[in-house]
Design a protein around this motif. Structure first.
Motif, mmCIF file in Angstrom:
data_model
loop_
_atom_site.group_PDB
_atom_site.id
_atom_site.type_symbol
_atom_site.label_atom_id
_atom_site.label_comp_id
_atom_site.label_asym_id
_atom_site.label_seq_id
_atom_site.Cartn_x
_atom_site.Cartn_y
_atom_site.Cartn_z
ATOM 1 N N ASP A 138 -1.926 17.342 -7.371
ATOM 2 C CA ASP A 138 -0.718 17.236 -8.192
ATOM 3 C C ASP A 138 0.429 16.615 -7.400
ATOM 4 O OD1 ASP A 138 -0.111 19.226 -6.409
ATOM 5 O OD2 ASP A 138 0.307 20.776 -7.913
ATOM 6 N N GLY A 139 0.111 16.089 -6.213
ATOM 7 C CA GLY A 139 1.140 15.516 -5.355
ATOM 8 C C GLY A 139 1.717 16.523 -4.373
ATOM 9 N N ARG A 199 2.522 11.228 -5.854
ATOM 10 C CA ARG A 199 3.921 11.585 -5.576
ATOM 11 C C ARG A 199 4.876 10.510 -6.114
ATOM 12 N NH1 ARG A 199 4.721 15.952 -2.101
ATOM 13 N NH2 ARG A 199 6.855 15.239 -1.700
ATOM 14 N N VAL A 200 4.516 9.246 -5.930
ATOM 15 C CA VAL A 200 5.351 8.161 -6.445
ATOM 16 C C VAL A 200 5.439 8.247 -7.968
ATOM 17 C CG1 VAL A 200 5.537 5.656 -6.741
ATOM 18 C CG2 VAL A 200 4.906 6.604 -4.519
ATOM 19 N N MET A 251 8.445 11.932 -6.607
ATOM 20 C CA MET A 251 8.593 12.809 -5.441
ATOM 21 C C MET A 251 8.734 11.966 -4.181
ATOM 22 S SD MET A 251 5.484 15.281 -6.670
ATOM 23 C CE MET A 251 5.572 16.501 -5.364
ATOM 24 N N PRO A 252 9.397 12.485 -3.133
ATOM 25 C CA PRO A 252 9.539 11.711 -1.899
ATOM 26 C C PRO A 252 8.212 11.498 -1.187
ATOM 27 C CG PRO A 252 10.371 13.943 -1.589
ATOM 28 C CD PRO A 252 10.104 13.781 -3.058
ATOM 29 N N THR A 253 8.102 10.367 -0.508
ATOM 30 C CA THR A 253 6.904 10.046 0.270
ATOM 31 C C THR A 253 7.218 9.895 1.759
ATOM 32 O OG1 THR A 253 7.250 7.709 -0.272
ATOM 33 C CG2 THR A 253 5.713 8.944 -1.657
ATOM 34 N N ALA A 277 -0.085 18.358 3.674
ATOM 35 C CA ALA A 277 -0.930 18.955 2.643
ATOM 36 C C ALA A 277 -2.301 19.338 3.204
ATOM 37 C CB ALA A 277 -1.089 17.983 1.470
ATOM 38 N N CYS A 278 -2.816 18.528 4.120
ATOM 39 C CA CYS A 278 -4.106 18.841 4.753
ATOM 40 C C CYS A 278 -4.010 20.113 5.590
ATOM 41 C CB CYS A 278 -4.563 17.675 5.629
ATOM 42 S SG CYS A 278 -5.163 16.231 4.721
ATOM 43 N N ALA A 279 -2.892 20.274 6.297
ATOM 44 C CA ALA A 279 -2.697 21.486 7.101
ATOM 45 C C ALA A 279 -2.697 22.714 6.196
ATOM 46 C CB ALA A 279 -1.391 21.388 7.876
#
Length: 358
Positions: free
Chosen positions: A17-18, A331-332, A336-338, A141-143
């Motif tokens: 979901d970003g 996210r884009v 949302m910020p990238t 997000a992976c962490a």
């Protein structure tokens, strides 16, 4: 994703979901032919109206379209609803607020009949950021996906090396102290160029040639004295920013030259640890460089930290960059910020990228 190593195109499916990674899907790889690689290589360093750029763009678009079409046919139960297309970086000059990733995402959207997010870096660069690296929000997000609870460094060893320091105790990637990211220095690109020029091989398999040689300490010391290594992060590099490094090993035997370039890669990563807000628990290595046993051993020796192949933690180190742009695409699309000040040095959180619909 088509990176600076110019080996080929990676494609990977991701459900997200970003913010949260829900699942990893199928992936595929399409190597460039010698002719395709040459058509891109001759345009490196060129801007949008440069010589050979149109041909390079056509190559990039054709190969991406072919690979994605194949995936959409063979994985019908995982048909994407959105595609993130990075394009091929030909030139990168953030100090002058410009960057060039060739390839037309709008064209791909028409061909594939699927919305495409592309041109991820321009907005960041235009707002004073480095435009790179862009994977850190995905690394965060992976962490979380891995349930990490201590500061960890993600190290990508592609053509250029880059690190992301992640403190997973924070809730959002843009939170102060959650991330720090920057390019470490050249990684596989100089080694690959050496192997291609001298031995007509695309890379040093397992670091076998480098392991037979001895690194030239004078070349390594001169390399580490470059102003880049004294510059505070965030900071980024173009593939050819250290082009002269190849000239410094021209008189060395093949094995010694490979050992010297490999030592430069590992030493640059070790130097980057000086900038970490807290001592990380481990370094998780992704990208093609993680398969170079010699470089992995030198990283262990020079950093004194635990060096892990990210595959050993259940992720796919070959596909992490492709997965990152799938994540960023969502996210884009959702506004949302990238990137943020601690990842690219941009003045404020920014969401880069253009969404093209078929």
């Amino acid at each position: 994703m088509s990176g600076t190593s110019l080996d080929g195109v990676d494609a990977a499916l991701l459900r997200t979901d970003g913010e949260t990674i829900t699942a990893f899907g199928a992936s595929a790889y399409r190597p460039y032919s010698d002719d395709e690689r040459a058509s891109i290589a001759q345009a490196l360093g060129q801007w949008h109206d440069g010589e050979g750029v149109a041909q390079a763009a056509e190559t990039v678009e054709t190969v991406h379209a072919a690979l994605l079409s194949r995936m959409m046919t063979t994985e019908p139960d995982q048909t994407p609803v959105l595609i993130g297309f990075h394009g091929q970086t030909l030139a990168h000059d953030p100090d002058n607020q410009r960057t060039h990733q060739t390839g037309d995402g709008a064209l791909l959207a028409e061909i594939l009949r699927c919305p495409v997010v592309w041109d991820f870096r321009s907005a960041d660069v235009q707002l004073g950021g480095q435009g790179a690296p862009l994977a850190p929000f995905f690394h965060f997000a992976c962490a979380k996906y891995l349930s990490l609870d201590t500061p960890t460094v993600f190290l990508n060893l592609g053509g250029v090396g880059n690190v992301t320091y992640v403190d997973p105790s924070h809730d959002k990637p843009q939170a102060e102290g959650a991330l720090l990211a920057f390019d470490t220095g050249p990684a596989n690109a100089p080694i690959n160029d050496l192997m291609q020029t001298r031995l007509s091989k695309s890379y040093d398999r397992d670091g076998g040639l480098a392991a037979q040689g001895t690194a030239n300490a004078q070349v390594v010391e001169k390399f580490l004295n470059r102003a880049y290594f004294h510059k505070m992060p965030p900071k980024s590099l173009d593939r050819d920013d250290f082009a002269q490094l190849s000239h410094h090993v021209v008189d060395l035997a093949d094995a010694d030259a490979a050992a010297t370039l490999s030592e430069c890669c590992a030493a640059a990563v070790a130097r980057s640890m000086e900038h970490m807000p807290k001592k990380p628990n481990r370094i998780l290595v992704c990208g093609g460089g993680r398969r170079n046993a010699h470089i992995m051993a030198r990283l262990q020796a020079l950093t004194g930290l635990q060096i892990d192949d990210i595959d050993d933690h259940g992720l796919d180190g070959d596909m992490l960059e492709a997965q990152a742009f799938a994540y960023l695409a969502v996210r884009v699309a959702r506004g949302m910020p990238t990137s943020c000040p601690s990842t690219t040095g941009v003045g404020a959180d920014v969401g880069g990228g253009t969404v093209s619909h078929p």
